[in-house]
Design a protein around this motif. Structure first.
Motif, PDB file in Angstrom:
ATOM      1  N   SER A 196       0.803  -1.233   0.000  1.00 33.90           N
ATOM      2  CA  SER A 196       0.000   0.000   0.000  1.00 33.90           C
ATOM      3  C   SER A 196       0.829   1.273   0.000  1.00 33.90           C
ATOM      4  CB  SER A 196      -0.934   0.019   1.208  1.00 33.90           C
ATOM      5  OG  SER A 196      -1.801  -1.068   1.165  1.00 33.90           O
ATOM      6  N   TYR A 197       2.021   1.237   0.589  1.00 34.41           N
ATOM      7  CA  TYR A 197       2.819   2.447   0.749  1.00 34.41           C
ATOM      8  C   TYR A 197       4.188   2.336   0.070  1.00 34.41           C
ATOM      9  CZ  TYR A 197      -0.783   3.681   4.041  1.00 34.41           C
ATOM     10  OH  TYR A 197      -1.987   3.986   4.606  1.00 34.41           O
ATOM     11  N   TRP A 198       4.291   1.504  -0.956  1.00 33.44           N
ATOM     12  CA  TRP A 198       5.525   1.307  -1.716  1.00 33.44           C
ATOM     13  C   TRP A 198       5.903   2.607  -2.422  1.00 33.44           C
ATOM     14  CZ3 TRP A 198       6.746   1.576  -6.954  1.00 33.44           C
ATOM     15  CH2 TRP A 198       7.870   0.880  -7.375  1.00 33.44           C
ATOM     16  N   VAL A 199       7.202   2.965  -2.398  1.00 34.58           N
ATOM     17  CA  VAL A 199       7.672   4.200  -3.017  1.00 34.58           C
ATOM     18  C   VAL A 199       8.865   3.893  -3.916  1.00 34.58           C
ATOM     19  CG1 VAL A 199       8.756   6.446  -2.572  1.00 34.58           C
ATOM     20  CG2 VAL A 199       6.889   5.657  -1.111  1.00 34.58           C
ATOM     21  N   ASN A 200       8.822   4.383  -5.144  1.00 33.06           N
ATOM     22  CA  ASN A 200       9.955   4.271  -6.046  1.00 33.06           C
ATOM     23  C   ASN A 200      10.812   5.523  -5.867  1.00 33.06           C
ATOM     24  OD1 ASN A 200      11.804   4.033  -8.067  1.00 33.06           O
ATOM     25  ND2 ASN A 200      10.326   3.674  -9.691  1.00 33.06           N
TER      26      ASN A 200
ATOM     27  N   VAL B  60      -0.575   1.188   9.944  1.00 33.42           N
ATOM     28  CA  VAL B  60      -0.981  -0.122  10.465  1.00 33.42           C
ATOM     29  C   VAL B  60       0.226  -0.789  11.117  1.00 33.42           C
ATOM     30  CG1 VAL B  60      -1.964  -2.350   9.856  1.00 33.42           C
ATOM     31  CG2 VAL B  60      -2.720  -0.291   8.661  1.00 33.42           C
ATOM     32  N   ALA B  61       0.063  -1.258  12.344  1.00 31.82           N
ATOM     33  CA  ALA B  61       1.172  -1.758  13.148  1.00 31.82           C
ATOM     34  C   ALA B  61       1.964  -2.927  12.551  1.00 31.82           C
ATOM     35  CB  ALA B  61       0.677  -2.117  14.541  1.00 31.82           C
ATOM     36  N   PRO B  62       1.378  -4.009  12.100  1.00 32.74           N
ATOM     37  CA  PRO B  62       2.220  -5.163  11.721  1.00 32.74           C
ATOM     38  C   PRO B  62       2.730  -5.113  10.280  1.00 32.74           C
ATOM     39  CG  PRO B  62      -0.062  -5.807  11.611  1.00 32.74           C
ATOM     40  CD  PRO B  62      -0.028  -4.368  12.089  1.00 32.74           C
ATOM     41  N   GLU B  63       3.037  -3.928   9.771  1.00 32.18           N
ATOM     42  CA  GLU B  63       3.461  -3.799   8.380  1.00 32.18           C
ATOM     43  C   GLU B  63       4.756  -3.007   8.253  1.00 32.18           C
ATOM     44  OE1 GLU B  63      -0.936  -3.565   6.248  1.00 32.18           O
ATOM     45  OE2 GLU B  63       0.285  -1.758   6.342  1.00 32.18           O
ATOM     46  N   TYR B  64       5.526  -3.352   7.228  1.00 37.42           N
ATOM     47  CA  TYR B  64       6.624  -2.504   6.797  1.00 37.42           C
ATOM     48  C   TYR B  64       6.412  -2.222   5.317  1.00 37.42           C
ATOM     49  CZ  TYR B  64       8.869  -6.469   4.485  1.00 37.42           C
ATOM     50  OH  TYR B  64       9.125  -7.521   3.661  1.00 37.42           O
ATOM     51  N   GLU B  65       7.044  -1.196   4.838  1.00 36.94           N
ATOM     52  CA  GLU B  65       6.897  -0.790   3.453  1.00 36.94           C
ATOM     53  C   GLU B  65       8.267  -0.720   2.810  1.00 36.94           C
ATOM     54  OE1 GLU B  65       5.526   0.865   6.122  1.00 36.94           O
ATOM     55  OE2 GLU B  65       3.753  -0.333   5.818  1.00 36.94           O
TER      56      GLU B  65
ATOM     57  N   CYS C 109      12.013  -4.637  -8.952  1.00 33.13           N
ATOM     58  CA  CYS C 109      11.335  -4.373  -7.680  1.00 33.13           C
ATOM     59  C   CYS C 109      10.072  -3.551  -7.924  1.00 33.13           C
ATOM     60  CB  CYS C 109      12.288  -3.646  -6.725  1.00 33.13           C
ATOM     61  SG  CYS C 109      11.685  -3.613  -5.034  1.00 33.13           S
ATOM     62  N   TYR C 110       8.993  -4.271  -8.230  1.00 35.45           N
ATOM     63  CA  TYR C 110       7.687  -3.648  -8.476  1.00 35.45           C
ATOM     64  C   TYR C 110       6.883  -3.604  -7.184  1.00 35.45           C
ATOM     65  CZ  TYR C 110       8.747  -4.724 -13.344  1.00 35.45           C
ATOM     66  OH  TYR C 110       9.336  -4.809 -14.567  1.00 35.45           O
ATOM     67  N   GLN C 111       5.876  -2.783  -7.165  1.00 35.42           N
ATOM     68  CA  GLN C 111       5.025  -2.662  -5.984  1.00 35.42           C
ATOM     69  C   GLN C 111       4.350  -3.979  -5.632  1.00 35.42           C
ATOM     70  OE1 GLN C 111       2.266   0.583  -6.269  1.00 35.42           O
ATOM     71  NE2 GLN C 111       1.519   0.314  -4.195  1.00 35.42           N
ATOM     72  N   SER C 112       3.797  -4.669  -6.608  1.00 33.23           N
ATOM     73  CA  SER C 112       3.085  -5.928  -6.325  1.00 33.23           C
ATOM     74  C   SER C 112       4.022  -7.115  -6.203  1.00 33.23           C
ATOM     75  CB  SER C 112       2.042  -6.194  -7.410  1.00 33.23           C
ATOM     76  OG  SER C 112       2.680  -6.305  -8.673  1.00 33.23           O
ATOM     77  N   THR C 113       5.192  -7.054  -6.818  1.00 32.18           N
ATOM     78  CA  THR C 113       6.166  -8.151  -6.760  1.00 32.18           C
ATOM     79  C   THR C 113       7.565  -7.580  -6.522  1.00 32.18           C
ATOM     80  OG1 THR C 113       6.407  -8.081  -9.162  1.00 32.18           O
ATOM     81  CG2 THR C 113       4.860  -9.712  -8.258  1.00 32.18           C
ATOM     82  N   PRO C 114       7.835  -7.133  -5.300  1.00 29.78           N
ATOM     83  CA  PRO C 114       9.129  -6.526  -5.013  1.00 29.78           C
ATOM     84  C   PRO C 114      10.226  -7.581  -4.832  1.00 29.78           C
ATOM     85  CG  PRO C 114       7.804  -6.539  -3.033  1.00 29.78           C
ATOM     86  CD  PRO C 114       6.957  -7.106  -4.135  1.00 29.78           C
ATOM     87  N   VAL C 115      11.062  -7.716  -5.846  1.00 30.71           N
ATOM     88  CA  VAL C 115      12.165  -8.672  -5.801  1.00 30.71           C
ATOM     89  C   VAL C 115      13.454  -7.881  -5.971  1.00 30.71           C
ATOM     90  CG1 VAL C 115      13.255 -10.626  -6.962  1.00 30.71           C
ATOM     91  CG2 VAL C 115      10.763 -10.544  -6.733  1.00 30.71           C
ATOM     92  N   ILE C 116      14.417  -8.128  -5.071  1.00 34.63           N
ATOM     93  CA  ILE C 116      15.717  -7.471  -5.212  1.00 34.63           C
ATOM     94  C   ILE C 116      16.768  -8.518  -5.550  1.00 34.63           C
ATOM     95  CG2 ILE C 116      15.160  -5.474  -3.780  1.00 34.63           C
ATOM     96  CD1 ILE C 116      16.693  -6.768  -1.476  1.00 34.63           C
TER      97      ILE C 116
ATOM     98  N   VAL D  61      17.264  -1.356  -1.155  1.00 35.33           N
ATOM     99  CA  VAL D  61      15.970  -0.813  -0.761  1.00 35.33           C
ATOM    100  C   VAL D  61      16.000  -0.420   0.707  1.00 35.33           C
ATOM    101  CG1 VAL D  61      14.652  -2.152  -2.460  1.00 35.33           C
ATOM    102  CG2 VAL D  61      14.957  -3.063  -0.164  1.00 35.33           C
ATOM    103  N   MET D  62      15.044   0.395   1.071  1.00 34.20           N
ATOM    104  CA  MET D  62      14.832   0.763   2.470  1.00 34.20           C
ATOM    105  C   MET D  62      13.541   0.116   2.930  1.00 34.20           C
ATOM    106  SD  MET D  62      15.603   4.805   2.430  1.00 34.20           S
ATOM    107  CE  MET D  62      17.227   5.446   2.136  1.00 34.20           C
TER     108      MET D  62
END
Length: 155
Positions: A54-58, A75-80, A91-98, A104-105
């Motif tokens: 939800s909060y992915w940033v390029n 939301v508490a149990p999430e990281y972005e 590294c896409y929003q729906s499929t973030p692969v590095i 990434v941060m």
């Protein structure tokens, strides 16, 4: 996976945001961030955070103010994820692969999970990919928060 630095953002004497900068180790396989978990605990509670798209940033083109980026979920149990380097566009929003060369941060709203973090607090945890070696994170917050950006752990 390599953790190069962990930074905190000080607002009114509390760390309200945490940034964890990660990259694959040399020779490691691709890392799918949708399966990556972050365990983070202080002396009173343990939190296990999963990826939120939800909060992915390029951020590959640069960001004016990283800590004001819309990358910190309430939301508490999430990281972005904030993408820093992604030369191959994996590294896409729906499929973030590095993979090799990517960085990434992982953005954490510490107000949502700890109600902010005070001075002199020990935090420890793990960054757990679906496959491969866990990365251990451990730091103590400074005894006074003088600057708005605090280096909490560095490689």
């Amino acid at each position: 996976m390599k953790v190069s630095t962990i930074q905190g953002h000080n607002t009114a004497g509390l760390i309200d945001k945490i940034i964890i900068v990660i990259a694959p180790q040399a020779g490691s396989p691709d890392i799918d961030l949708t399966g990556l978990l972050i365990e983070l605990s202080d002396s009173e509670q343990k939190n296990v955070l999963g990826y939120s798209s939800s909060y992915w940033v390029n951020g590959t083109a640069g960001l004016q103010n990283l800590l004001n980026a819309d990358a910190f979920s309430p939301v508490a149990p999430e990281y972005e994820v904030i993408v820093i380097i992604d030369d191959d566009g994996s590294c896409y929003q729906s499929t973030p692969v590095i993979n090799q060369g990517d960085s990434v941060m992982l953005a954490i709203n510490s107000t949502a999970i700890f109600n902010g973090i005070n001075e002199n607090v020990n935090l420890m945890g793990n960054i757990i990919p679906e496959g491969g070696t866990w990365s251990i994170i451990e730091f103590r917050t400074p005894s006074s928060f003088v600057n708005p950006i605090l280096i909490l752990q560095q490689e």
